[in-house]
Structure formats: structure tokens, C-alpha cells
Design a protein around this motif. Sequence first.
Motif, PDB file in Angstrom:
ATOM      1  N   LEU A 105       3.301   1.444   1.322  1.00 29.69           N
ATOM      2  CA  LEU A 105       3.085   2.890   1.265  1.00 29.69           C
ATOM      3  C   LEU A 105       1.966   3.287   2.225  1.00 29.69           C
ATOM      4  N   CYS A 106       2.291   4.242   3.111  1.00 28.76           N
ATOM      5  CA  CYS A 106       1.300   4.712   4.086  1.00 28.76           C
ATOM      6  C   CYS A 106       0.826   6.103   3.705  1.00 28.76           C
ATOM      7  N   GLY A 107      -0.471   6.282   3.620  1.00 32.65           N
ATOM      8  CA  GLY A 107      -1.021   7.608   3.378  1.00 32.65           C
ATOM      9  C   GLY A 107      -1.283   8.304   4.698  1.00 32.65           C
ATOM     10  N   HIS A 108      -1.595   9.577   4.608  1.00 31.14           N
ATOM     11  CA  HIS A 108      -1.991  10.343   5.783  1.00 31.14           C
ATOM     12  C   HIS A 108      -2.940  11.432   5.297  1.00 31.14           C
ATOM     13  N   TYR A 109      -3.498  12.200   6.195  1.00 30.59           N
ATOM     14  CA  TYR A 109      -4.464  13.236   5.823  1.00 30.59           C
ATOM     15  C   TYR A 109      -5.593  12.611   5.005  1.00 30.59           C
ATOM     16  N   GLU A 110      -5.926  13.218   3.869  1.00 35.27           N
ATOM     17  CA  GLU A 110      -7.030  12.676   3.062  1.00 35.27           C
ATOM     18  C   GLU A 110      -6.560  11.583   2.101  1.00 35.27           C
TER      19      GLU A 110
ATOM     20  N   TYR B 294      -0.212  -0.327  -1.189  1.00 33.38           N
ATOM     21  CA  TYR B 294      -0.750   0.897  -0.608  1.00 33.38           C
ATOM     22  C   TYR B 294      -1.806   0.521   0.424  1.00 33.38           C
ATOM     23  N   MET B 295      -1.583   0.955   1.668  1.00 35.81           N
ATOM     24  CA  MET B 295      -2.561   0.710   2.719  1.00 35.81           C
ATOM     25  C   MET B 295      -3.693   1.710   2.520  1.00 35.81           C
ATOM     26  N   THR B 296      -4.893   1.217   2.266  1.00 35.94           N
ATOM     27  CA  THR B 296      -6.022   2.108   1.999  1.00 35.94           C
ATOM     28  C   THR B 296      -7.342   1.433   2.342  1.00 35.94           C
ATOM     29  N   PRO B 297      -8.279   2.216   2.906  1.00 35.50           N
ATOM     30  CA  PRO B 297      -9.593   1.606   3.178  1.00 35.50           C
ATOM     31  C   PRO B 297     -10.283   1.167   1.891  1.00 35.50           C
ATOM     32  N   GLN B 298      -9.752   1.599   0.743  1.00 36.40           N
ATOM     33  CA  GLN B 298     -10.353   1.220  -0.543  1.00 36.40           C
ATOM     34  C   GLN B 298      -9.738  -0.054  -1.125  1.00 36.40           C
ATOM     35  N   GLY B 299      -8.879  -0.723  -0.324  1.00 39.13           N
ATOM     36  CA  GLY B 299      -8.193  -1.905  -0.858  1.00 39.13           C
ATOM     37  C   GLY B 299      -8.928  -3.198  -0.595  1.00 39.13           C
TER      38      GLY B 299
ATOM     39  N   LEU C  99      -0.433   2.293  11.236  1.00 38.91           N
ATOM     40  CA  LEU C  99      -0.934   1.147  12.012  1.00 38.91           C
ATOM     41  C   LEU C  99      -1.301  -0.011  11.081  1.00 38.91           C
ATOM     42  N   PRO C 100      -2.037   0.236   9.992  1.00 37.21           N
ATOM     43  CA  PRO C 100      -2.289  -0.861   9.053  1.00 37.21           C
ATOM     44  C   PRO C 100      -0.999  -1.523   8.544  1.00 37.21           C
ATOM     45  N   ALA C 101       0.024  -0.731   8.240  1.00 39.29           N
ATOM     46  CA  ALA C 101       1.289  -1.310   7.749  1.00 39.29           C
ATOM     47  C   ALA C 101       1.891  -2.208   8.822  1.00 39.29           C
TER      48      ALA C 101
ATOM     49  N   ASN D 110      -3.522  -2.872  -3.548  1.00 38.62           N
ATOM     50  CA  ASN D 110      -4.236  -2.013  -2.585  1.00 38.62           C
ATOM     51  C   ASN D 110      -4.800  -2.903  -1.491  1.00 38.62           C
ATOM     52  N   VAL D 111      -4.425  -2.620  -0.252  1.00 39.03           N
ATOM     53  CA  VAL D 111      -4.860  -3.488   0.851  1.00 39.03           C
ATOM     54  C   VAL D 111      -5.469  -2.662   1.987  1.00 39.03           C
ATOM     55  N   SER D 112      -6.601  -3.141   2.495  1.00 39.03           N
ATOM     56  CA  SER D 112      -7.274  -2.511   3.631  1.00 39.03           C
ATOM     57  C   SER D 112      -7.196  -3.453   4.823  1.00 39.03           C
ATOM     58  N   ILE D 113      -7.164  -2.906   6.045  1.00 33.35           N
ATOM     59  CA  ILE D 113      -7.220  -3.815   7.195  1.00 33.35           C
ATOM     60  C   ILE D 113      -8.625  -3.884   7.777  1.00 33.35           C
ATOM     61  N   GLY D 114      -9.593  -3.282   7.126  1.00 29.95           N
ATOM     62  CA  GLY D 114     -10.958  -3.407   7.614  1.00 29.95           C
ATOM     63  C   GLY D 114     -11.800  -2.229   7.175  1.00 29.95           C
ATOM     64  N   ASP D 115     -13.099  -2.376   7.291  1.00 29.91           N
ATOM     65  CA  ASP D 115     -14.016  -1.354   6.812  1.00 29.91           C
ATOM     66  C   ASP D 115     -14.212  -0.249   7.830  1.00 29.91           C
ATOM     67  N   TYR D 116     -13.159   0.497   8.061  1.00 29.40           N
ATOM     68  CA  TYR D 116     -13.195   1.675   8.916  1.00 29.40           C
ATOM     69  C   TYR D 116     -12.054   2.567   8.473  1.00 29.40           C
ATOM     70  N   VAL D 117     -12.110   3.845   8.840  1.00 27.64           N
ATOM     71  CA  VAL D 117     -11.097   4.787   8.348  1.00 27.64           C
ATOM     72  C   VAL D 117     -10.212   5.256   9.506  1.00 27.64           C
ATOM     73  N   LEU D 118      -8.899   5.144   9.313  1.00 28.46           N
ATOM     74  CA  LEU D 118      -7.922   5.563  10.328  1.00 28.46           C
ATOM     75  C   LEU D 118      -7.273   6.863   9.880  1.00 28.46           C
ATOM     76  N   THR D 119      -6.426   7.432  10.753  1.00 26.75           N
ATOM     77  CA  THR D 119      -5.802   8.710  10.374  1.00 26.75           C
ATOM     78  C   THR D 119      -4.617   8.507   9.445  1.00 26.75           C
ATOM     79  N   GLY D 120      -4.022   7.305   9.469  1.00 27.84           N
ATOM     80  CA  GLY D 120      -2.857   7.082   8.616  1.00 27.84           C
ATOM     81  C   GLY D 120      -2.644   5.611   8.335  1.00 27.84           C
ATOM     82  N   GLY D 121      -1.747   5.319   7.398  1.00 29.24           N
ATOM     83  CA  GLY D 121      -1.488   3.932   7.002  1.00 29.24           C
ATOM     84  C   GLY D 121      -0.456   3.229   7.876  1.00 29.24           C
TER      85      GLY D 121
HETATM   86  N1  SAH Z   1      -9.964   9.894   2.251  1.00 27.75           N
HETATM   87  C1  SAH Z   1      -9.571   8.514   2.218  1.00 27.75           C
HETATM   88  C2  SAH Z   1      -9.144   8.025   3.592  1.00 27.75           C
HETATM   89  C3  SAH Z   1      -7.881   8.651   4.069  1.00 27.75           C
HETATM   90  S1  SAH Z   1      -7.376   7.995   5.591  1.00 27.75           S
HETATM   91  C4  SAH Z   1     -10.740   7.661   1.756  1.00 27.75           C
HETATM   92  O1  SAH Z   1     -11.878   8.028   1.993  1.00 27.75           O
HETATM   93  O2  SAH Z   1     -10.499   6.594   1.179  1.00 27.75           O
HETATM   94  C5  SAH Z   1      -5.664   8.380   5.571  1.00 27.75           C
HETATM   95  C6  SAH Z   1      -4.752   7.219   5.276  1.00 27.75           C
HETATM   96  O3  SAH Z   1      -4.911   6.249   6.284  1.00 27.75           O
HETATM   97  C7  SAH Z   1      -4.990   6.512   3.962  1.00 27.75           C
HETATM   98  O4  SAH Z   1      -4.279   7.105   2.928  1.00 27.75           O
HETATM   99  C8  SAH Z   1      -4.484   5.107   4.271  1.00 27.75           C
HETATM  100  O5  SAH Z   1      -3.102   4.993   4.008  1.00 27.75           O
HETATM  101  C9  SAH Z   1      -4.709   4.957   5.760  1.00 27.75           C
HETATM  102  N2  SAH Z   1      -5.889   4.122   6.130  1.00 27.75           N
HETATM  103  C10 SAH Z   1      -7.007   4.573   6.730  1.00 27.75           C
HETATM  104  N3  SAH Z   1      -7.879   3.566   6.958  1.00 27.75           N
HETATM  105  C11 SAH Z   1      -7.298   2.432   6.517  1.00 27.75           C
HETATM  106  C12 SAH Z   1      -7.688   1.062   6.469  1.00 27.75           C
HETATM  107  N4  SAH Z   1      -8.873   0.651   6.921  1.00 27.75           N
HETATM  108  N5  SAH Z   1      -6.829   0.169   5.955  1.00 27.75           N
HETATM  109  C13 SAH Z   1      -5.633   0.567   5.464  1.00 27.75           C
HETATM  110  N6  SAH Z   1      -5.201   1.855   5.466  1.00 27.75           N
HETATM  111  C14 SAH Z   1      -6.012   2.783   5.984  1.00 27.75           C
END
Ligand code: SAH
Length: 252
Positions: free
Chosen positions: A111-116, A86-91, A143-145, A130-141
Motif C-alpha cells: 500500500l502506497c500513501g500520498h499527500y499527508e 504499508y510503506m511509511t516513514p513510521q515503519g 518509490l519505496p514500494a 509497516n515498512v520504511s525505506i529510511g529515515d527521511y520523508v518522500l512524497t509518496g510510497g
Molecule cells: N505525514 C506522514 C508522511 C507522509 S509522506 C508522516 O509524517 O509520517 C506520504 C507517503 O509517502 C506516505 O504515506 C508513505 O506511503 C510514503 N513515504 C514517505 N516516506 C517514506 C519512507 N521513508 N519509507 C516508506 N514510505 C514513505
Amino acid sequence: MRFHVLTLFPQMILDGLNTSITGRAIQNGILSVDAVNIRDFAENKYMKVDDYPYGGGAGLVMQPGPVCSAYKSVTERIGKKPRVVYMTPQGYPFTQQMAQEFAQEEDLCILCGHYEGIDERALEKIVTDNVSIGDYVLTGGELPAMVMIDCISRLVPGVLNNDVSAEFESFHDNLLEYPQYTRPVVFMDKAVPDVLLTGHHKNIETWRRQKSIERTLERRPDLLKDAVLDKKEKKYLEELIRQKEEKETKKL
Ligand code: SAH
């Protein structure tokens, strides 16, 4: 190697990866990327796959049903349960070492998330990593995928033209790569370092390793604690650090 991407925007994945090096590898059958549209598994006639978060708050959350059904369609098609990232900033932050590990897999589901994000219960059911591509938040998974697939792909034998080019580059031995030069020999009054024109392989190798160490110390000193250095190289590094400290004390 086969990538199975669960996403609401399959075209984005296919457009992004069907060009250049990954595109050629897909054409040659060394890689395959299938993008499964989570919306195809919507459970209502409006094809809606997201809803308001329980407990309130901003944005929409992807519902668990369509995500799990999309995953099931993959396991049924390939006849096994692959790792699901799962691509997530929490990974865990994605690294070259992780790429090497994932490159050993025959199938990888991403797995790519979108929205929240995605309903936690779906994540609990199917996600293995759970994998993150960096400490920032994108709109969806998506680009990280793509970042992750690109990086893993170049480690799959046959994807790059010569396998050597993936072997000696940044993060190998926890060092950054040495500077590279090509023709012309002199460009805007700047000449290529002499040693590279000698054809003396051993000296070139030593010079490159030293430049790698210098560059890593300058730009990413955090990497050096795990760098793989021989005795001479360790001495070289110690000397560089000594010089750097000397310069800094002179400044004070
Ligand atoms: N509300 C969530 C962020 C949602 S961002 C939170 O605070 O953790 C929407 C989606 O974008 C996420 O489900 C994830 O799949 C993807 N995404 C955003 N930033 C990312 C990052 N740094 N690395 C990997 N995936 C990311």
C-alpha cells in the motif's frame, strides 16, 4: 511471486518495474506486478480520494473507503488475504532479512500513501506490516514500494541469471561484499589483486572473506556484532581492530 500494489499512480509502478531484470522476470512469468488504482474506487463523481484532516493541519489525507475497496478487489480476485505492507516513514526499516522473509510469500500486497498519508482507520483494518525505506520523508510510497519489490524479486528463484549471485553478496552473514574486478588486468596503473588471477579457489575465498570483514569494519562496524564468522575470521577481525586502535592512539 505476485505483487499487488495499491496506489494513486499505477503507471509509475509499472514503468519503474517493467525494465531490466524485473521486467524480464515479469515477461517470463516468474513475477507479476499488478498496480491497482485507488482512484478507481473513489466514492464521488469527482473521483476525489482525499480530504482535509480532522483537527486541522496542513495537507490532505487519503480517505479510508477507496483504500479498503481497492484492497477488497485484490482479495476477491486472488481468493485469499495476503500480507499487506504499508510503506511509511513510521515503519520498521527495510532490511535484506525482511526481503528474504517477504520472498517466501506467494502474494504480497503493498500500500502506497500520498499527500499527508492515509486515514488511520483504513490502516488499522488492512495493514499487517509497516515498512520504511529510511529515515527521511518522500512524497509518496511508490518509490519505496519499487525499492522493496526490486529487492525481494532478486531473491525469487529464476529472477537473477544465476542464483549464486544473490547468495554471496552484501549483508550475507551480516558482512558487506568484497571488492570486485573485471578486465582489464591493469587499469590506469592499478592492477587486479594477484590472488584473483591464481585460480586457487581456497585462497581466493579466504581473501574475499578477509576483504569483506575489513570493509565492514571500515564502513559499517554496526553490522559486525551479528556477523557470522568462523574462529579464524574472528581472530582476523580482532587483529584488525587491534591495529585500528593502535593507529588511533598513535594519532592522539
Ligand atoms: N505525514 C506522514 C508522511 C507522509 S509522506 C508522516 O509524517 O509520517 C506520504 C507517503 O509517502 C506516505 O504515506 C508513505 O506511503 C510514503 N513515504 C514517505 N516516506 C517514506 C519512507 N521513508 N519509507 C516508506 N514510505 C514513505
